[in-house]
Design an enzyme around this catalytic site. Structure first.
Site, PDB file in Angstrom:
ATOM      1  N   ILE A  67      39.598  38.842  42.151  1.00 24.79           N
ATOM      2  CA  ILE A  67      40.993  38.476  42.433  1.00 24.79           C
ATOM      3  C   ILE A  67      41.018  37.157  43.219  1.00 24.79           C
ATOM      4  O   ILE A  67      41.940  36.357  43.097  1.00 24.79           O
ATOM      5  CB  ILE A  67      41.703  39.624  43.210  1.00 24.79           C
ATOM      6  CG1 ILE A  67      43.205  39.372  43.271  1.00 24.79           C
ATOM      7  CG2 ILE A  67      41.158  39.801  44.593  1.00 24.79           C
ATOM      8  CD1 ILE A  67      43.981  40.490  43.945  1.00 24.79           C
ATOM      9  N   ALA A  95      44.695  15.481  36.277  1.00 20.64           N
ATOM     10  CA  ALA A  95      44.745  14.186  36.957  1.00 20.64           C
ATOM     11  C   ALA A  95      43.731  13.215  36.349  1.00 20.64           C
ATOM     12  O   ALA A  95      44.045  12.029  36.145  1.00 20.64           O
ATOM     13  CB  ALA A  95      44.460  14.387  38.448  1.00 20.64           C
ATOM     14  N   ALA A 106      41.240  40.552  61.699  1.00 20.76           N
ATOM     15  CA  ALA A 106      40.251  41.623  61.476  1.00 20.76           C
ATOM     16  C   ALA A 106      39.580  41.959  62.803  1.00 20.76           C
ATOM     17  O   ALA A 106      39.312  41.083  63.617  1.00 20.76           O
ATOM     18  CB  ALA A 106      39.210  41.150  60.463  1.00 20.76           C
ATOM     19  N   ARG A 129      39.249  34.535  42.779  1.00 22.31           N
ATOM     20  CA  ARG A 129      39.010  33.335  41.966  1.00 22.31           C
ATOM     21  C   ARG A 129      40.210  32.980  41.092  1.00 22.31           C
ATOM     22  O   ARG A 129      40.256  31.894  40.524  1.00 22.31           O
ATOM     23  CB  ARG A 129      37.777  33.539  41.078  1.00 22.31           C
ATOM     24  CG  ARG A 129      36.507  33.432  41.861  1.00 22.31           C
ATOM     25  CD  ARG A 129      35.390  32.671  41.203  1.00 22.31           C
ATOM     26  NE  ARG A 129      35.043  33.000  39.861  1.00 22.31           N
ATOM     27  CZ  ARG A 129      33.809  33.349  39.462  1.00 22.31           C
ATOM     28  NH1 ARG A 129      32.839  33.458  40.354  1.00 22.31           N
ATOM     29  NH2 ARG A 129      33.539  33.569  38.204  1.00 22.31           N
ATOM     30  N   GLY A 181      30.289  23.427  41.835  1.00 24.48           N
ATOM     31  CA  GLY A 181      29.717  23.597  43.174  1.00 24.48           C
ATOM     32  C   GLY A 181      28.326  22.991  43.270  1.00 24.48           C
ATOM     33  O   GLY A 181      27.922  22.197  42.405  1.00 24.48           O
ATOM     34  N   ASP A 182      27.582  23.401  44.291  1.00 30.55           N
ATOM     35  CA  ASP A 182      26.297  22.741  44.542  1.00 30.55           C
ATOM     36  C   ASP A 182      25.273  22.955  43.418  1.00 30.55           C
ATOM     37  O   ASP A 182      24.498  22.049  43.097  1.00 30.55           O
ATOM     38  CB  ASP A 182      25.717  23.116  45.918  1.00 30.55           C
ATOM     39  CG  ASP A 182      25.609  24.618  46.113  1.00 30.55           C
ATOM     40  OD1 ASP A 182      26.051  25.377  45.224  1.00 30.55           O
ATOM     41  OD2 ASP A 182      25.074  25.033  47.147  1.00 30.55           O
ATOM     42  N   THR A 209      34.976  24.824  44.049  1.00 31.65           N
ATOM     43  CA  THR A 209      34.433  26.178  44.245  1.00 31.65           C
ATOM     44  C   THR A 209      35.250  26.845  45.345  1.00 31.65           C
ATOM     45  O   THR A 209      35.610  26.185  46.332  1.00 31.65           O
ATOM     46  CB  THR A 209      32.945  26.177  44.661  1.00 31.65           C
ATOM     47  OG1 THR A 209      32.624  27.454  45.256  1.00 31.65           O
ATOM     48  CG2 THR A 209      32.580  25.110  45.672  1.00 31.65           C
ATOM     49  N   ARG A 215      28.522  34.319  48.314  1.00 30.55           N
ATOM     50  CA  ARG A 215      27.248  35.029  48.478  1.00 30.55           C
ATOM     51  C   ARG A 215      26.272  34.374  49.444  1.00 30.55           C
ATOM     52  O   ARG A 215      25.355  35.007  49.915  1.00 30.55           O
ATOM     53  CB  ARG A 215      26.573  35.266  47.138  1.00 30.55           C
ATOM     54  CG  ARG A 215      26.363  34.023  46.320  1.00 30.55           C
ATOM     55  CD  ARG A 215      25.858  34.382  44.954  1.00 30.55           C
ATOM     56  NE  ARG A 215      26.237  33.349  44.019  1.00 30.55           N
ATOM     57  CZ  ARG A 215      26.122  33.447  42.720  1.00 30.55           C
ATOM     58  NH1 ARG A 215      25.638  34.539  42.197  1.00 30.55           N
ATOM     59  NH2 ARG A 215      26.480  32.472  41.948  1.00 30.55           N
ATOM     60  N   ARG A 263      27.724  29.457  33.885  1.00 35.74           N
ATOM     61  CA  ARG A 263      26.457  29.006  34.467  1.00 35.74           C
ATOM     62  C   ARG A 263      25.535  28.797  33.268  1.00 35.74           C
ATOM     63  O   ARG A 263      25.707  29.438  32.232  1.00 35.74           O
ATOM     64  CB  ARG A 263      25.921  30.037  35.442  1.00 35.74           C
ATOM     65  CG  ARG A 263      27.016  30.413  36.485  1.00 35.74           C
ATOM     66  CD  ARG A 263      26.503  31.150  37.664  1.00 35.74           C
ATOM     67  NE  ARG A 263      27.594  31.690  38.471  1.00 35.74           N
ATOM     68  CZ  ARG A 263      28.207  31.059  39.461  1.00 35.74           C
ATOM     69  NH1 ARG A 263      27.844  29.843  39.797  1.00 35.74           N
ATOM     70  NH2 ARG A 263      29.184  31.627  40.140  1.00 35.74           N
ATOM     71  N   ASP A 289      34.189  28.716  47.451  1.00 36.08           N
ATOM     72  CA  ASP A 289      33.333  28.963  48.624  1.00 36.08           C
ATOM     73  C   ASP A 289      33.478  27.929  49.748  1.00 36.08           C
ATOM     74  O   ASP A 289      33.113  28.200  50.888  1.00 36.08           O
ATOM     75  CB  ASP A 289      31.861  29.038  48.201  1.00 36.08           C
ATOM     76  CG  ASP A 289      31.579  30.225  47.301  1.00 36.08           C
ATOM     77  OD1 ASP A 289      32.444  31.115  47.195  1.00 36.08           O
ATOM     78  OD2 ASP A 289      30.498  30.264  46.692  1.00 36.08           O
ATOM     79  N   ARG A 342      46.198  46.420  55.394  1.00 37.51           N
ATOM     80  CA  ARG A 342      46.513  46.750  56.802  1.00 37.51           C
ATOM     81  C   ARG A 342      47.647  47.786  56.873  1.00 37.51           C
ATOM     82  O   ARG A 342      47.613  48.704  57.682  1.00 37.51           O
ATOM     83  CB  ARG A 342      46.906  45.466  57.544  1.00 37.51           C
ATOM     84  CG  ARG A 342      47.319  45.670  58.986  1.00 37.51           C
ATOM     85  CD  ARG A 342      46.165  46.058  59.882  1.00 37.51           C
ATOM     86  NE  ARG A 342      45.385  44.900  60.290  1.00 37.51           N
ATOM     87  CZ  ARG A 342      44.345  44.964  61.124  1.00 37.51           C
ATOM     88  NH1 ARG A 342      43.950  46.119  61.628  1.00 37.51           N
ATOM     89  NH2 ARG A 342      43.675  43.888  61.439  1.00 37.51           N
ATOM     90  N   ASP A 352      31.683  25.466  50.524  1.00 36.27           N
ATOM     91  CA  ASP A 352      30.392  25.397  51.223  1.00 36.27           C
ATOM     92  C   ASP A 352      29.639  24.099  50.941  1.00 36.27           C
ATOM     93  O   ASP A 352      28.439  24.013  51.166  1.00 36.27           O
ATOM     94  CB  ASP A 352      29.518  26.596  50.808  1.00 36.27           C
ATOM     95  CG  ASP A 352      29.297  26.675  49.297  1.00 36.27           C
ATOM     96  OD1 ASP A 352      29.962  25.933  48.549  1.00 36.27           O
ATOM     97  OD2 ASP A 352      28.453  27.479  48.869  1.00 36.27           O
ATOM     98  N   GLY A 370      31.281  28.978  39.049  1.00 38.80           N
ATOM     99  CA  GLY A 370      32.446  29.843  39.284  1.00 38.80           C
ATOM    100  C   GLY A 370      33.732  29.031  39.181  1.00 38.80           C
ATOM    101  O   GLY A 370      33.858  27.999  39.818  1.00 38.80           O
ATOM    102  N   SER A 389      44.776  51.070  63.189  1.00 41.08           N
ATOM    103  CA  SER A 389      43.919  50.699  62.055  1.00 41.08           C
ATOM    104  C   SER A 389      42.783  49.818  62.555  1.00 41.08           C
ATOM    105  O   SER A 389      42.873  49.219  63.634  1.00 41.08           O
ATOM    106  CB  SER A 389      44.716  49.942  60.989  1.00 41.08           C
ATOM    107  OG  SER A 389      45.218  48.742  61.531  1.00 41.08           O
TER     108      SER A 389
END
Ligand code: F6P
Length: 343
Positions: A265, A25, A190, A267, A105-106, A129, A175, A75, A131, A158, A133, A14, A228
């Site tokens: 949006i 760089a 939230a 990414r 990523g991983d 990434t 995910r 991918r 994420d 909101r 993560d 991703g 809300s």
């Protein structure tokens, strides 16, 4: 020590805002150290298909503020098989590459480690990434921009939620990890943050219990005349996603619930300062790490300092969402459904 003459760079998985800043760089640093640098296109597919071009300082001029990636990303299914790995290794040998830098990523790092079985050159990972993560680094390139984009979008949601006194369910990316969901949820105030880290859905009963709990929570908020109610939810958590959760909640609460999937949006867009800076530091560090003759490592930022961690450590576990953030949301900020207090 053998001099490094020629290296290659690619972006994989991703895309993430700031990948271009890291490319810039790395290219400028390679030129500084008099190393030739080429870029493979479309992730590992470029290695398999011998699809590459020379990277020069001129090409990376004006790149730092652009989203996406100059090198394109993808991918690559072939990289899961021996043949694909061998083909990639042959390209690297043919082009006389001394070192390969992969921004991803991983999943991309797992591929890089497998490639080492067929190719003896140096391999370096740069964590890129949205994420955030990956274990061993406080930040991955793209995360800060992605959460800012999501926060900006939910602030706007909101406004309309307040105007219509509506319940909104906003689905966020990530995910397998709740880093985006938790950070965005807390930053947007939230009313509910539903993620892998605080949401056990192993059985039908878990799902039903949680629906009852959220429904009570919504009703309590309505009683308190709260205008809300926003639920942020990690993609892939609720079977059927945000739209199904909206239907399930409507059935329980007899209140209209509107689902909104923020999607890609998150990414895109120009990287924020943090991503530009961390990407720049990591891009330069990747070249310097190659010059130190290191291999099989990921460039990382820990406590504002650039360092390296082994790729195998980085992919061993997903980085966990900070427990203090989970506790703050679950125990302090979330309205307790038992609370009868008006506020
Ligand atoms: O890893 C980045 C990411 O955007 C995840 O948050 C998301 O789950 C996934 O990629 C989507 O991947 P794809 O675009 O390949 O469907």
């Amino acid at each position: 020590m053998q001099k490094i003459k020629k290296i290659a760079l690619l972006t994989s998985g991703g895309d993430a805002p700031g990948m271009n800043a890291a490319i810039r760089a790395a290219v400028l640093a390679a030129y500084h150290y008099d190393i030739e640098i080429i870029g493979f296109k479309h992730g590992y597919n470029g290695l398999i298909n011998q699809d590459f071009f020379n990277l020069t300082p001129k090409q990376v001029h004006g790149l730092i503020n652009q989203g996406g990636t100059l090198l394109k990303s993808a991918r690559c299914k072939e990289f899961h098989h021996q043949d694909g790995l061998k083909q990639a290794a042959n390209t690297l040998i043919k082009e006389k590459i001394d070192g390969l830098i992969v921004i991803g990523g991983d999943g991309s790092f797992t591929g890089l480690l497998k490639l080492q079985q067929y190719w003896q050159g140096q391999v370096i990972g740069i964590p890129g990434t949205i994420d955030n993560d990956i274990d061993g680094t406080d930040y991955t390139i793209g995360f800060t921009t992605a959460i800012n984009t999501a926060i900006e979008a939910i602030d706007k949601i909101r406004d309309t939620a307040d105007a219509f006194e509506r319940v909104f369910i906003v689905e966020l990316m990530g995910r397998h990890s709740g880093q985006i969901t938790f950070n965005v949820g807390v930053a947007c105030a939230a009313e509910q943050v539903l993620s892998f880290e605080n949401f056990n859905l192993s059985t039908e009963k878990d799902r039903a219990d949680r629906l009852t709990e959220i429904s009570k929570h919504i009703k309590q908020a309505q009683k308190n005349r709260q205008s809300s109610y926003i639920i942020v939810i990690a993609e892939n958590l609720w079977e059927g996603g945000a739209h199904q959760l909206a239907l399930d909640l409507k059935e329980h609460t007899q209140t209209d619930c509107t689902a909104c999937i923020l999607g890609y949006i998150q990414r895109g867009g120009s990287p924020v300062a943090k991503d530009r800076i961390v990407a720049t530091k990591m891009g330069v560090a990747a070249i310097q790490t190659l010059l130190e003759n290191k291999t099989g490592v990921m460039i990382a930022e820990q406590n504002n300092t650039i360092t390296t961690v082994s790729l195998s450590t980085a992919i061993q576990h997903k980085k966990q969402v900070s427990q203090s953030l989970i506790d703050v949301q679950n125990n302090i900020l979330a309205l307790s459904e038992q609370s009868k207090r008006q506020y």
